[in-house]
Design a protein around this motif. Sequence first.
Motif, short mmCIF file in Angstrom:
data_model
loop_
_atom_site.label_atom_id
_atom_site.label_comp_id
_atom_site.label_asym_id
_atom_site.label_seq_id
_atom_site.Cartn_x
_atom_site.Cartn_y
_atom_site.Cartn_z
N TYR A 1 12.35 -3.80 -3.03
CA TYR A 1 12.47 -4.44 -1.72
C TYR A 1 12.53 -3.35 -0.66
N PHE A 2 11.85 -3.62 0.44
CA PHE A 2 11.71 -2.68 1.54
C PHE A 2 12.47 -3.25 2.74
N SER B 1 15.53 2.58 14.37
CA SER B 1 15.53 1.81 13.13
C SER B 1 15.62 2.77 11.94
N PHE B 2 15.99 2.20 10.82
CA PHE B 2 16.11 2.94 9.56
C PHE B 2 15.44 2.08 8.50
N THR B 3 14.54 2.69 7.73
CA THR B 3 13.82 1.98 6.69
C THR B 3 14.09 2.65 5.35
N TYR B 4 14.30 1.82 4.34
CA TYR B 4 14.48 2.35 2.99
C TYR B 4 13.97 1.34 1.99
N VAL C 1 11.11 -7.02 2.87
CA VAL C 1 9.86 -7.40 2.21
C VAL C 1 10.02 -7.10 0.72
N PRO C 2 10.09 -8.14 -0.13
CA PRO C 2 10.20 -7.92 -1.57
C PRO C 2 8.82 -7.72 -2.22
N GLN C 3 8.81 -7.04 -3.36
CA GLN C 3 7.56 -6.83 -4.10
C GLN C 3 7.85 -6.85 -5.60
#
Length: 145
Positions: free
Chosen positions: A44-45, A92-95, A25-27
């Motif tokens: 970006y996420f 999962s891994f989120t960064y 997800v870009p911002q």
Amino acid sequence: MVYRSTLFFPPDSKMPSPKIDVSVVPQFLPEQSDLASGPYTFAYFVTIKNVGDIAAQLIGRHWVIEDAKGNHQEVKGLGVVGQQPLLQPGESFTYNSGTQIASPVGSMHGTYICIAEDATVFEAQIPVFSLRAEGPEIATVSTLH
């Protein structure tokens, strides 16, 4: 908008295999951008999920970053944000991270280099996603010119 890609590897195997799902997800970050002439800053996420049936570890990354002025940049390195996460099935891994481009529109895509617990090396595709400087701040700047 969420951009998603799933890797199924190997495609016709009866053996346990890694499956990595990548969503981004870009911002746009107007407060960190020069709205009149660039650069334009984006966060970006990323969520990387092991949807396979064996553990897999992300070892490295290869990003391709392009803008509307024809600039092309590649970023390669070990891990992501200083980590090489080992993901068990279902984990999962989120960064989040960021980039700057010279134009208000661009794109990113790439691959994660991974290794499964059976020592199979594979690449998980990072889907192409758009970078767009949008919002009332941009509309105001463009009407002044």
